[in-house]
Design a protein around this motif. Structure first.
Motif, PDB file in Angstrom:
ATOM      1  N   HIS A  51       5.331  -1.123  -4.364  1.00 31.91           N
ATOM      2  CA  HIS A  51       4.559  -1.367  -3.148  1.00 31.91           C
ATOM      3  C   HIS A  51       4.199  -0.074  -2.416  1.00 31.91           C
ATOM      4  O   HIS A  51       3.517  -0.129  -1.382  1.00 31.91           O
ATOM      5  CB  HIS A  51       5.301  -2.328  -2.204  1.00 31.91           C
ATOM      6  CG  HIS A  51       6.638  -1.854  -1.739  1.00 31.91           C
ATOM      7  ND1 HIS A  51       7.784  -2.084  -2.449  1.00 31.91           N
ATOM      8  CD2 HIS A  51       7.002  -1.161  -0.631  1.00 31.91           C
ATOM      9  CE1 HIS A  51       8.814  -1.566  -1.802  1.00 31.91           C
ATOM     10  NE2 HIS A  51       8.367  -0.993  -0.684  1.00 31.91           N
ATOM     11  N   SER A  52       4.632   1.057  -2.938  1.00 36.86           N
ATOM     12  CA  SER A  52       4.143   2.328  -2.397  1.00 36.86           C
ATOM     13  C   SER A  52       2.722   2.605  -2.898  1.00 36.86           C
ATOM     14  O   SER A  52       1.904   3.196  -2.192  1.00 36.86           O
ATOM     15  CB  SER A  52       5.062   3.478  -2.814  1.00 36.86           C
ATOM     16  OG  SER A  52       6.344   3.319  -2.246  1.00 36.86           O
ATOM     17  N   VAL A  53       2.440   2.168  -4.122  1.00 40.26           N
ATOM     18  CA  VAL A  53       1.099   2.310  -4.708  1.00 40.26           C
ATOM     19  C   VAL A  53       0.215   1.141  -4.296  1.00 40.26           C
ATOM     20  O   VAL A  53      -0.940   1.323  -3.903  1.00 40.26           O
ATOM     21  CB  VAL A  53       1.194   2.410  -6.247  1.00 40.26           C
ATOM     22  CG1 VAL A  53      -0.198   2.380  -6.869  1.00 40.26           C
ATOM     23  CG2 VAL A  53       1.945   3.665  -6.656  1.00 40.26           C
ATOM     24  N   PHE A  54       0.776  -0.069  -4.396  1.00 43.25           N
ATOM     25  CA  PHE A  54       0.020  -1.283  -4.077  1.00 43.25           C
ATOM     26  C   PHE A  54       0.462  -1.797  -2.707  1.00 43.25           C
ATOM     27  O   PHE A  54       1.570  -2.321  -2.564  1.00 43.25           O
ATOM     28  CB  PHE A  54       0.240  -2.339  -5.152  1.00 43.25           C
ATOM     29  CG  PHE A  54      -0.181  -1.910  -6.531  1.00 43.25           C
ATOM     30  CD1 PHE A  54      -1.522  -1.751  -6.841  1.00 43.25           C
ATOM     31  CD2 PHE A  54       0.762  -1.655  -7.516  1.00 43.25           C
ATOM     32  CE1 PHE A  54      -1.921  -1.358  -8.109  1.00 43.25           C
ATOM     33  CE2 PHE A  54       0.377  -1.260  -8.787  1.00 43.25           C
ATOM     34  CZ  PHE A  54      -0.967  -1.105  -9.090  1.00 43.25           C
ATOM     35  N   LYS A  55      -0.390  -1.644  -1.714  1.00 41.59           N
ATOM     36  CA  LYS A  55      -0.015  -1.951  -0.337  1.00 41.59           C
ATOM     37  C   LYS A  55       0.006  -3.447  -0.042  1.00 41.59           C
ATOM     38  O   LYS A  55       0.697  -3.887   0.884  1.00 41.59           O
ATOM     39  CB  LYS A  55      -0.979  -1.258   0.633  1.00 41.59           C
ATOM     40  CG  LYS A  55      -1.101   0.248   0.428  1.00 41.59           C
ATOM     41  CD  LYS A  55       0.245   0.961   0.554  1.00 41.59           C
ATOM     42  CE  LYS A  55       0.086   2.469   0.408  1.00 41.59           C
ATOM     43  NZ  LYS A  55       1.387   3.169   0.456  1.00 41.59           N
ATOM     44  N   ASP A  56      -0.753  -4.235  -0.793  1.00 38.36           N
ATOM     45  CA  ASP A  56      -0.812  -5.683  -0.573  1.00 38.36           C
ATOM     46  C   ASP A  56      -0.351  -6.386  -1.850  1.00 38.36           C
ATOM     47  O   ASP A  56      -1.164  -6.866  -2.639  1.00 38.36           O
ATOM     48  CB  ASP A  56      -2.238  -6.099  -0.195  1.00 38.36           C
ATOM     49  CG  ASP A  56      -2.366  -7.591   0.105  1.00 38.36           C
ATOM     50  OD1 ASP A  56      -1.350  -8.312   0.027  1.00 38.36           O
ATOM     51  OD2 ASP A  56      -3.491  -8.038   0.399  1.00 38.36           O
TER      52      ASP A  56
END
Length: 364
Positions: A51-56
């Motif tokens: 979730h650091s790369v993919f925010k949602d």
């Protein structure tokens, strides 16, 4: 990740299986992925989404599940066995979602493992390229009627050329004189190619290219094969977003047709493999040509060149920024990656007369 933690996470999902063992699958660079073996088949894939790369992450998983369901409905004429080998299937969590968020804030999802499947990190023959093209083309074909407004843009401006140039220009403003000096030849190449590299973007913005579902990470390791190198299934759909066909075609060509590793420093080894290009294009168009416009097909070569360039630009930008995005093993690593991609562009250009056929619908 301990065994106890993984078992607990696995048991937050709706399954009736008895855990036996697990092993980590190390092929990905962003997420953490584990194979869960159970007393009875099927086995399962448990994945922690970065979730650091993919925010949602909920939006990302909604994309994955929606696209999977859409493809399953399109292939409902297949036997259950064949359907389960050709489409990703996701397991619902006990809370009704398709993900579990743990106490650390990490997001997890579970998929059914596709039995007796293999992956390839590199393309070793034209058949693998051809089969990869068929699967990528079929993915686009099967989703061509999916309403892209229902997709979350999980990485905004991922292939947006003006945005990538803006990042480059900002990096250039703060780059050290030493790094600018070492990259000078490639800074000139960027300026030389700038106008041409906006062609696909302009066609997209003018509406001449259809906005469709695109995978956006079509390297060959994101395709499953059987033991005879027949294509089975497209995987790793984290980056499914609205896009244009050139994103998927071009990114696949970039990775499949390079005769050397992405960070190979001996540029004499970097060539554009025209045999693999033609094999991939043949398989790709066999599956998707009927849903593409003549303009989309005719601009596939410039799309491939554009996707190679955008990676060259991103590597060069990160080098100028003192390597803040990509992991590096030595100070010039990102510059070497950029040099590699620019050499691949040069090799492709030298063969452009072969790549561009008179008949835009050619499968050759």
């Amino acid at each position: 990740m301990t065994q106890e933690q993984l078992i607990y996470t696995f048991d937050q999902f709706k399954h009736a299986s008895e855990y036996v063992s697990f092993k980590e699958l190390a092929s990905g660079h962003i997420n953490d992925t584990f194979l869960i073996e159970t007393k009875a088949e099927p086995f399962f894939i448990v994945q922690r989404i970065n979730h650091s790369v993919f925010k949602d992450v909920p939006g990302l998983l909604s994309n994955k599940v929606s696209i999977s369901r859409h493809i399953q409905n399109k292939l409902s004429y297949l036997s259950d066995e064949e359907l389960h080998r050709q489409v990703l299937r996701f397991v619902q969590a006990k809370n009704g979602d398709y993900y579990h968020k743990d106490k650390h804030g990490d997001y997890w999802n579970v998929m059914i493992y596709i039995k007796d499947s293999v992956t390839h990190d590199v393309v070793s023959n034209a058949k693998i390229a051809y089969e990869g093209g068929k699967l990528s083309g079929n993915f686009l074909n099967l989703t061509s009627d999916f309403d892209t407004s229902n997709l979350t843009e999980v990485i905004p401006k991922f292939h947006d050329m003006p945005y990538r140039f803006w990042q480059f220009e900002q990096a250039l403003k703060v780059a050290s004189e030493d790094r600018k000096s070492k990259a000078r030849v490639y800074l000139l190449k960027v300026a030389e190619l700038k106008e041409e590299m906006h062609i696909i973007q302009k066609l997209k913005e003018s509406g001449q290219l259809k906005l469709r579902v695109t995978h956006n990470d079509t390297k060959i390791s994101n395709v499953l094969f059987d033991k005879h190198d027949n294509g089975l299934c497209v995987i790793d759909t984290d980056t499914v977003m609205p896009g244009v066909v050139h994103y998927d075609f071009g990114d696949a060509i970039r990775t499949i047709c390079n005769t050397a590793a992405e960070d190979e420093t001996n540029l004499d080894l970097v060539h554009f493999n025209i045999e693999f290009y033609r094999a991939y294009k043949k398989g790709f168009l066999e599956k998707v040509a009927s849903t593409l416009s003549p303009l989309e097909i005719n601009t596939l070569p410039i799309g491939a060149k554009t996707m190679i360039f955008i990676m060259a630009l991103r590597f060069l930008t990160d080098y100028l920024n003192n390597d803040i995005y990509y992991k590096t093993k030595y100070p010039e690593h990102n510059l070497d990656r950029a040099k590699n991609q620019f050499k691949l562009i040069d090799s492709m250009v030298h063969q452009m007369d072969v790549i561009k056929t008179k008949n835009v619908y050619s499968m050759d």
